[in-house]
Design an enzyme around this catalytic site. Sequence first.
Site, mmCIF file in Angstrom:
data_model
loop_
_atom_site.group_PDB
_atom_site.id
_atom_site.type_symbol
_atom_site.label_atom_id
_atom_site.label_comp_id
_atom_site.label_asym_id
_atom_site.label_seq_id
_atom_site.Cartn_x
_atom_site.Cartn_y
_atom_site.Cartn_z
ATOM 1 N N ASP A 153 0.799 -1.211 0.000
ATOM 2 C CA ASP A 153 0.000 0.000 0.000
ATOM 3 C C ASP A 153 0.844 1.279 0.000
ATOM 4 O O ASP A 153 1.915 1.325 0.605
ATOM 5 C CB ASP A 153 -0.911 0.001 1.239
ATOM 6 C CG ASP A 153 -2.096 0.924 1.100
ATOM 7 O OD1 ASP A 153 -2.634 1.043 -0.015
ATOM 8 O OD2 ASP A 153 -2.508 1.519 2.122
ATOM 9 N N ASP B 278 1.325 5.194 -5.448
ATOM 10 C CA ASP B 278 0.820 6.499 -5.022
ATOM 11 C C ASP B 278 1.656 7.651 -5.575
ATOM 12 O O ASP B 278 2.707 7.991 -5.038
ATOM 13 C CB ASP B 278 0.795 6.561 -3.493
ATOM 14 C CG ASP B 278 0.083 7.796 -2.970
ATOM 15 O OD1 ASP B 278 -0.357 8.624 -3.791
ATOM 16 O OD2 ASP B 278 -0.034 7.926 -1.733
ATOM 17 N N GLU C 36 -4.264 6.610 -6.836
ATOM 18 C CA GLU C 36 -5.054 7.603 -6.105
ATOM 19 C C GLU C 36 -5.152 8.898 -6.890
ATOM 20 O O GLU C 36 -4.166 9.380 -7.453
ATOM 21 C CB GLU C 36 -4.423 7.868 -4.736
ATOM 22 C CG GLU C 36 -5.177 8.875 -3.877
ATOM 23 C CD GLU C 36 -4.548 9.057 -2.506
ATOM 24 O OE1 GLU C 36 -4.408 10.222 -2.074
ATOM 25 O OE2 GLU C 36 -4.178 8.042 -1.864
ATOM 26 N N HIS D 167 -6.820 10.011 6.273
ATOM 27 C CA HIS D 167 -6.020 9.021 6.985
ATOM 28 C C HIS D 167 -5.796 9.440 8.442
ATOM 29 O O HIS D 167 -5.857 10.627 8.778
ATOM 30 C CB HIS D 167 -4.641 8.870 6.325
ATOM 31 C CG HIS D 167 -4.691 8.290 4.947
ATOM 32 N ND1 HIS D 167 -4.510 9.046 3.812
ATOM 33 C CD2 HIS D 167 -4.885 7.016 4.510
ATOM 34 C CE1 HIS D 167 -4.578 8.274 2.742
ATOM 35 N NE2 HIS D 167 -4.808 7.034 3.141
ATOM 36 N N HIS E 221 -9.919 5.267 1.204
ATOM 37 C CA HIS E 221 -8.847 5.306 2.191
ATOM 38 C C HIS E 221 -9.324 6.103 3.409
ATOM 39 O O HIS E 221 -10.236 6.909 3.317
ATOM 40 C CB HIS E 221 -7.604 5.965 1.592
ATOM 41 C CG HIS E 221 -6.860 5.089 0.632
ATOM 42 N ND1 HIS E 221 -5.496 4.886 0.690
ATOM 43 C CD2 HIS E 221 -7.284 4.350 -0.420
ATOM 44 C CE1 HIS E 221 -5.127 4.077 -0.280
ATOM 45 N NE2 HIS E 221 -6.187 3.735 -0.970
ATOM 46 N N GLY E 222 -8.683 5.878 4.550
ATOM 47 C CA GLY E 222 -9.048 6.620 5.750
ATOM 48 C C GLY E 222 -10.374 6.185 6.345
ATOM 49 O O GLY E 222 -11.067 6.975 6.983
ATOM 50 N N VAL F 68 -8.685 0.112 6.170
ATOM 51 C CA VAL F 68 -8.739 0.378 7.609
ATOM 52 C C VAL F 68 -7.348 0.161 8.202
ATOM 53 O O VAL F 68 -6.777 -0.921 8.050
ATOM 54 C CB VAL F 68 -9.754 -0.557 8.309
ATOM 55 C CG1 VAL F 68 -9.780 -0.291 9.811
ATOM 56 C CG2 VAL F 68 -11.141 -0.394 7.709
ATOM 57 N N THR G 83 -5.808 2.830 11.099
ATOM 58 C CA THR G 83 -5.716 3.470 12.405
ATOM 59 C C THR G 83 -6.617 2.808 13.438
ATOM 60 O O THR G 83 -6.256 2.735 14.625
ATOM 61 C CB THR G 83 -6.057 4.967 12.283
ATOM 62 O OG1 THR G 83 -5.137 5.577 11.367
ATOM 63 C CG2 THR G 83 -5.960 5.678 13.619
#
Length: 283
Positions: free
Chosen positions: A84, A106, A136, A183, A211-212, A234, A236
């Site tokens: 990632d 990215d 992205e 994020h 994302h985030g 996922v 955090t």
Amino acid sequence: MPLVSTGELVTAAQESGRGVAAFNVVTLEHAEAIAAGAERAGAPAVLQISENAVRFHGGDLTAVAAAAIAVARASSARLSLHLDHVESEDLLRAAHPAGFSSVMFDASKLPYGDNVKRTAEAVRWGHRRGLWIEAELGAIGGKHGDAPLDAHAPGVRTDPAEAAAYAADTGVDALAVAVGSSHAMTARTASLDHALITRLKEAVSVPLVLHGSSGVPDDELRRAVAAGMTKINVGTALNTAYTGAVRDFLATDRAAVDPRTYLAPAREAMAATVEHFLGVVVG
């Protein structure tokens, strides 16, 4: 069970109108918790290792990848391995030999034209080796080292027409879009632009990636999947569960020195978090 490919999991989820959750691996306990949570939920999942996590492990992809692969193969759940937020060309090229089936390349920090050029090159290189490539477009923000970003600021969110052109020009297999999440959120207070998700789904044929997602409430996630989001990332939320369990244990047993005594509840807290998110995303 043998590893499955990320592309297989995401394609199946998109075709069924459901989501598939991807969880970040930092330590061995993360991988074990993801596998355990997926088994309990009876759902597939993606084990994803970020460039930041590779950096944490001394820049060596092979050891953490091998650990995640071993956990996945020992699990009864259908699990894939994804690399990632890769910005490094060298790390991109290390993905296939290390056993990854997919990479999120990215280049989103670059100007649009440069993002298209570098991503298209990564896609061509990856496809020759059978890699499924995610990219992205837009500014999701919140990654380690990034300046704080207002997910609702003008110009931050992904434009559907631009997304359609980007997907066509790069040949990506999936597209991460900015629709109101960020994020590294520790509170689940994000409000998504569901009308924009619908417009993006209509404009882009490849699966959309959120994302985030740790900062997105359950109902918002369900609505996002219903509107067209497929891969739900996922990270955090697992770290919040992990650290919270360690803090709670050490607050009650200040004499503890054996890490197994506090890593076991930390791993269980993460497994419960995985099971919960899979229940929300898969339905």
